[in-house]
Write a protein that holds these residues in place. Sequence first.
Motif, mmCIF file in Angstrom:
data_model
loop_
_atom_site.group_PDB
_atom_site.id
_atom_site.type_symbol
_atom_site.label_atom_id
_atom_site.label_comp_id
_atom_site.label_asym_id
_atom_site.label_seq_id
_atom_site.Cartn_x
_atom_site.Cartn_y
_atom_site.Cartn_z
ATOM 1 N N UNK A 172 0.813 -1.225 0.000
ATOM 2 C CA UNK A 172 0.000 0.000 0.000
ATOM 3 C C UNK A 172 0.845 1.274 0.000
ATOM 4 N N UNK A 173 0.347 2.258 -0.731
ATOM 5 C CA UNK A 173 0.992 3.574 -0.752
ATOM 6 C C UNK A 173 -0.041 4.609 -0.300
ATOM 7 N N UNK A 174 0.324 5.384 0.697
ATOM 8 C CA UNK A 174 -0.608 6.388 1.219
ATOM 9 C C UNK A 174 -0.346 7.734 0.555
ATOM 10 N N UNK A 175 -1.409 8.338 0.009
ATOM 11 C CA UNK A 175 -1.250 9.611 -0.686
ATOM 12 C C UNK A 175 -2.477 10.492 -0.425
ATOM 13 N N UNK A 176 -2.257 11.793 -0.375
ATOM 14 C CA UNK A 176 -3.355 12.725 -0.100
ATOM 15 C C UNK A 176 -4.279 12.870 -1.302
ATOM 16 N N UNK A 177 -5.584 12.984 -1.041
ATOM 17 C CA UNK A 177 -6.559 13.186 -2.136
ATOM 18 C C UNK A 177 -6.317 14.494 -2.872
ATOM 19 N N UNK A 178 -5.667 15.426 -2.211
ATOM 20 C CA UNK A 178 -5.395 16.716 -2.840
ATOM 21 C C UNK A 178 -4.235 16.662 -3.828
ATOM 22 N N UNK A 179 -3.590 15.495 -3.925
ATOM 23 C CA UNK A 179 -2.374 15.419 -4.758
ATOM 24 C C UNK A 179 -2.449 14.371 -5.863
ATOM 25 N N UNK A 180 -3.663 13.951 -6.208
ATOM 26 C CA UNK A 180 -3.780 12.921 -7.260
ATOM 27 C C UNK A 180 -3.790 13.602 -8.626
ATOM 28 N N UNK A 181 -2.639 14.042 -9.061
ATOM 29 C CA UNK A 181 -2.558 14.916 -10.229
ATOM 30 C C UNK A 181 -2.583 14.153 -11.550
ATOM 31 N N UNK A 182 -2.959 14.888 -12.569
ATOM 32 C CA UNK A 182 -2.776 14.436 -13.952
ATOM 33 C C UNK A 182 -1.875 15.469 -14.607
ATOM 34 N N UNK A 183 -0.799 14.992 -15.244
ATOM 35 C CA UNK A 183 0.131 15.890 -15.913
ATOM 36 C C UNK A 183 0.098 15.594 -17.402
ATOM 37 N N UNK A 184 -0.203 16.584 -18.186
ATOM 38 C CA UNK A 184 -0.141 16.452 -19.642
ATOM 39 C C UNK A 184 -1.025 15.340 -20.204
ATOM 40 N N UNK A 185 -2.053 14.962 -19.484
ATOM 41 C CA UNK A 185 -3.032 14.040 -20.043
ATOM 42 C C UNK A 185 -2.667 12.573 -19.977
ATOM 43 N N UNK A 186 -1.396 12.242 -19.798
ATOM 44 C CA UNK A 186 -1.071 10.818 -19.821
ATOM 45 C C UNK A 186 -0.393 10.347 -18.536
ATOM 46 N N UNK A 187 0.068 11.273 -17.740
ATOM 47 C CA UNK A 187 0.643 10.875 -16.459
ATOM 48 C C UNK A 187 -0.370 11.170 -15.365
ATOM 49 N N UNK A 192 -0.487 5.390 -12.680
ATOM 50 C CA UNK A 192 0.893 4.948 -12.485
ATOM 51 C C UNK A 192 0.953 3.971 -11.312
ATOM 52 N N UNK A 193 0.180 4.313 -10.293
ATOM 53 C CA UNK A 193 0.119 3.466 -9.102
ATOM 54 C C UNK A 193 -0.352 2.061 -9.487
ATOM 55 N N UNK A 194 -1.427 1.990 -10.289
ATOM 56 C CA UNK A 194 -1.983 0.703 -10.692
ATOM 57 C C UNK A 194 -0.964 -0.095 -11.498
ATOM 58 N N UNK A 195 -0.304 0.582 -12.443
ATOM 59 C CA UNK A 195 0.698 -0.090 -13.280
ATOM 60 C C UNK A 195 1.838 -0.662 -12.447
ATOM 61 N N UNK A 196 2.167 0.032 -11.372
ATOM 62 C CA UNK A 196 3.290 -0.427 -10.558
ATOM 63 C C UNK A 196 2.896 -1.599 -9.668
ATOM 64 N N UNK A 197 1.595 -1.885 -9.621
ATOM 65 C CA UNK A 197 1.135 -2.978 -8.764
ATOM 66 C C UNK A 197 0.955 -2.550 -7.322
ATOM 67 N N UNK A 198 1.100 -1.252 -7.059
ATOM 68 C CA UNK A 198 0.900 -0.777 -5.686
ATOM 69 C C UNK A 198 -0.576 -0.463 -5.483
ATOM 70 N N UNK A 220 0.280 -2.802 8.495
ATOM 71 C CA UNK A 220 1.479 -3.625 8.183
ATOM 72 C C UNK A 220 1.735 -3.765 6.683
ATOM 73 N N UNK A 221 0.738 -3.417 5.833
ATOM 74 C CA UNK A 221 0.953 -3.496 4.377
ATOM 75 C C UNK A 221 1.483 -2.196 3.794
ATOM 76 N N UNK A 222 1.588 -1.150 4.604
ATOM 77 C CA UNK A 222 2.023 0.142 4.075
ATOM 78 C C UNK A 222 3.509 0.101 3.720
ATOM 79 N N UNK A 223 3.811 0.439 2.459
ATOM 80 C CA UNK A 223 5.208 0.391 2.021
ATOM 81 C C UNK A 223 5.786 1.779 1.805
ATOM 82 N N UNK A 224 4.901 2.771 1.624
ATOM 83 C CA UNK A 224 5.419 4.094 1.257
ATOM 84 C C UNK A 224 4.406 5.177 1.588
#
Length: 473
Positions: A172-187, A192-198, A220-224
């Motif tokens: 698991x990766x913990x991230x703020x809802x205020x920071x779920x950005x899209x950059x240039x339409x493809x990032x 990215x999180x899903x692709x990484x398997x996290x 206990x599953x939190x990695x980052x």
Amino acid sequence: MIDDKQSMLRMIPKVDRLMMEPELEKASRGRSRQLIQKAVNQVLDEIREKILSNKMADVSLVNLHAIIAKVIDKIDRFSRPSLQGLINATGVVVHTNLGRSILAKKVLKNLVNLAGGYSNLEYDLKLGKRGSRYVHVEEILKELTFAEAAMVVNNNAAAVLLSLDTIASGKEVVVSRGQLVEIGGSFRIPEVMRKSGAKMVEVGTTNKTHLRDYEEAINESTALLLKVHTSNYQIIGFTKEVPLSELAALGQKHGIPVMEDLGSGCFIDFSEYGLGREPTVQEVLAAGADLVTFSGDKLLGGPQAGIILGRKDLVESIRKNHLTRALRIDKMTLLALEETLRLYRDRHRAMKEIPTLRMIACPYNTLAARAERLIKMVGKISDENFSMVLTEGYSRVGGGALPALELPSRILCLVPSRMSASQMEILLRKNNPPIIARVEKDRVLLDVRTIRVSEMKTVADTLARLSRLSSPD
Ligand SMILES: *Cc1c(COP(=O)(O)O)cnc(C)c1O
């Protein structure tokens, strides 16, 4: 009606006949037959289409000379490389669509010297055996940022993907809802999180995230714990973000690494130059980030690259990830990156010689003088097509850095008289070399901040020519 169309279609010259026209033969000299054929076919197809759709279907369409002129124009266009230089008059310094940062002269010189020959790219000259391509920028990155370890990949998207895949795949990766950005339409962070398997664990709300939100999500599953720079937007009003230092302390308490995707990543504090404040890479590392990722071609002003800095054990495991091979940095990029980084050893030199930094910090008075000079260079024009005035305006940094910062600039403003501003913008864009301008409120704006001094004459000559154009098309 149908008869009309049929007879028009019959009037279209045959391909073989066209190919034998002396004018076309002359223009075709030295060009491949395939290329000529492609141009002819495309022009004839376009005419057929126009006739059939009844759009402007008049006999001038099948005029032989007009057709030949169209074919020659197409041949010229096909003969030019697809990727070509242009003049950025938008005033957006790090313009992602226009290639982001332009490289420093010294970097270019080194590229020319090295890219045309063999190099010690992956060869250890001391040991006389295979080496690593990453060593060439590792030491200088550590020296400039005081990071424990460094690694570079193809771009920042790759840096983020690789880091997440290495550290958090299946976790698991913990991230703020205020920071779920899209950059240039493809990032997009969730993608990215899903692709990484996290597994992404969102905490807080869009406008407010507290330290306790992160803490409550840890198990206990939190990695980052991930912080993402909200590069291309700002949340204003009733907001709260957790400062990296607090997040780092939380991570330390629970033995969980903290990573910040800085996006742009700069080494120099721009507020010292009277500009906005961006956290520097050094500050983020000093505040306790275990990993930092950022681009090479945004505020850094180098080539496209993704830079990963941070804790030695983490960077080591990232380096061992097999994905690294697929995301690896290219030789020419590495050359350009090392040379750009070397300029940062003397920050005054960096500000002067790295075009991105120089353009951002360029003082208003210099820009105003340059704009005056540009108008003088255009000379006296009749205002039949457009008139020119200088106005106050703003340039932008672009590339997801300092999104709200407006850099005061002196703008050359074209006020068209017998065409629309967007028609005028097209004329500039279709110029050779293309000049890319901004359209605002029926005016075409040219910002000298991003026009290079060596391009001023071309811009001036083009404007003078357009002012004499008898018909806009
Ligand atoms: C720009 C940016 C990226 C993507 O970087 P590229 O160099 O375009 O791959 C990722 N994250 C943030 C926050 C960015 O601003």
